[in-house]
Write a protein that holds these residues in place. Structure first.
Motif, short mmCIF file in Angstrom:
data_model
loop_
_atom_site.label_atom_id
_atom_site.label_comp_id
_atom_site.label_asym_id
_atom_site.label_seq_id
_atom_site.Cartn_x
_atom_site.Cartn_y
_atom_site.Cartn_z
N ASP A 120 -66.79 31.11 54.11
CA ASP A 120 -66.41 29.56 54.68
C ASP A 120 -65.68 29.99 56.32
OD1 ASP A 120 -65.05 27.22 54.89
OD2 ASP A 120 -63.35 27.35 53.74
N GLN A 169 -65.17 27.38 58.25
CA GLN A 169 -64.06 26.78 59.02
C GLN A 169 -62.98 28.04 59.15
OE1 GLN A 169 -63.95 24.01 60.69
NE2 GLN A 169 -65.74 22.84 59.80
N ARG A 170 -62.93 28.72 57.89
CA ARG A 170 -61.31 29.42 57.93
C ARG A 170 -61.95 30.74 57.88
NH1 ARG A 170 -59.62 31.57 51.38
NH2 ARG A 170 -57.80 32.14 51.85
N MET A 199 -62.78 30.69 61.22
CA MET A 199 -62.49 30.21 62.56
C MET A 199 -60.87 30.66 62.73
SD MET A 199 -65.44 29.43 63.87
CE MET A 199 -65.99 30.21 63.17
N THR A 204 -64.29 29.80 67.81
CA THR A 204 -63.95 27.97 67.35
C THR A 204 -65.87 27.47 67.36
OG1 THR A 204 -62.07 28.14 68.91
CG2 THR A 204 -63.17 26.22 68.64
N LEU A 205 -65.54 26.52 65.42
CA LEU A 205 -66.52 26.05 65.88
C LEU A 205 -67.32 24.83 66.51
CD1 LEU A 205 -68.67 26.44 63.94
CD2 LEU A 205 -67.48 24.69 61.93
N ASN A 258 -73.89 32.42 56.44
CA ASN A 258 -72.05 32.45 57.99
C ASN A 258 -71.98 33.91 58.16
OD1 ASN A 258 -72.21 29.56 57.77
ND2 ASN A 258 -70.89 29.17 56.69
#
Length: 193
Positions: free
Chosen positions: A42, A44-45, A47, A72-73, A109
């Motif tokens: 994941d 987002q998780r 980052m 940082t995305l 990812n």
């Protein structure tokens, strides 16, 4: 001036990062496997800040203590990839490098192309992330460099041993990793660079 230093550092990382550790015996270097990606992550998780607990030492990161990666995305899907730490001691200012990474499509990812300095890129693979996203193992696609990272600057010995066992099961020689001091009391202790 700082941009020039960052560019020079990035070039140095590129030139030295793929080089074999001169302290490792040739048979140890020969048995380093290519890095295999773990299950999808994941993004987002994933980052945020990850402290460097241990790594395959190389010139660009060897003198750092208290080092960490900060990811940082961005809105365009790319990742701001910052490596920060204190060179030569905890009494020194925080310095480091800034890169931009792109997730390789179709890899869940787990695989990133990290731009060092145009046109040089390296491929970094996430080989393992624990279910709680507290610990991760990342490595260069060719297996020459490995990073053991954690969300906290400390890792208990049982977890550290488990991570080393995971590396050994992947074909890495855990003795090639050196721990990174995350507090002044760790400097000079056995196993720390």
């Amino acid at each position: 001036m700082s941009k020039s230093i960052a560019c020079l550092a990035a070039l140095l990382v590129c030139l030295t990062g793929c080089a074999h550790d001169p302290t490792a015996a040739p048979q140890e270097q020969a048995r380093r496997p290519a890095c295999v990606a773990g299950p999808p992550i994941d993004l987002q998780r994933y980052m945020g800040r990850w402290f460097v607990i241990a790594e395959t030492p190389y010139l660009g990161e060897r003198d750092y203590v208290g080092s960490y990666d900060e990811w940082t995305l961005r809105a365009d899907g790319k990742i701001e990839d910052r490596y920060l730490g204190r060179r030569h001691g905890f009494d020194q200012p925080v310095t480091g490098s800034h890169f931009v990474a792109k997730v390789v499509s179709g890899t869940g990812n787990t695989t990133w192309r990290v731009g060092l300095i145009w046109p040089f890129e390296v491929v970094v693979v996430t080989a393992y992330v624990d279910p709680g996203y507290r610990y991760t193992i990342r490595c260069m696609a060719d297996g020459n460099m490995v990073w053991l990272l954690a969300r906290a600057p400390t890792m208990d010995e049982a977890t550290y041993s488990d991570m080393l066992a995971r590396l050994a099961a992947m074909g890495y020689a855990p003795e090639l990793l050196h721990r990174v001091a995350q507090d002044a009391g760790q400097i000079g202790r056995p196993g720390f660079q």
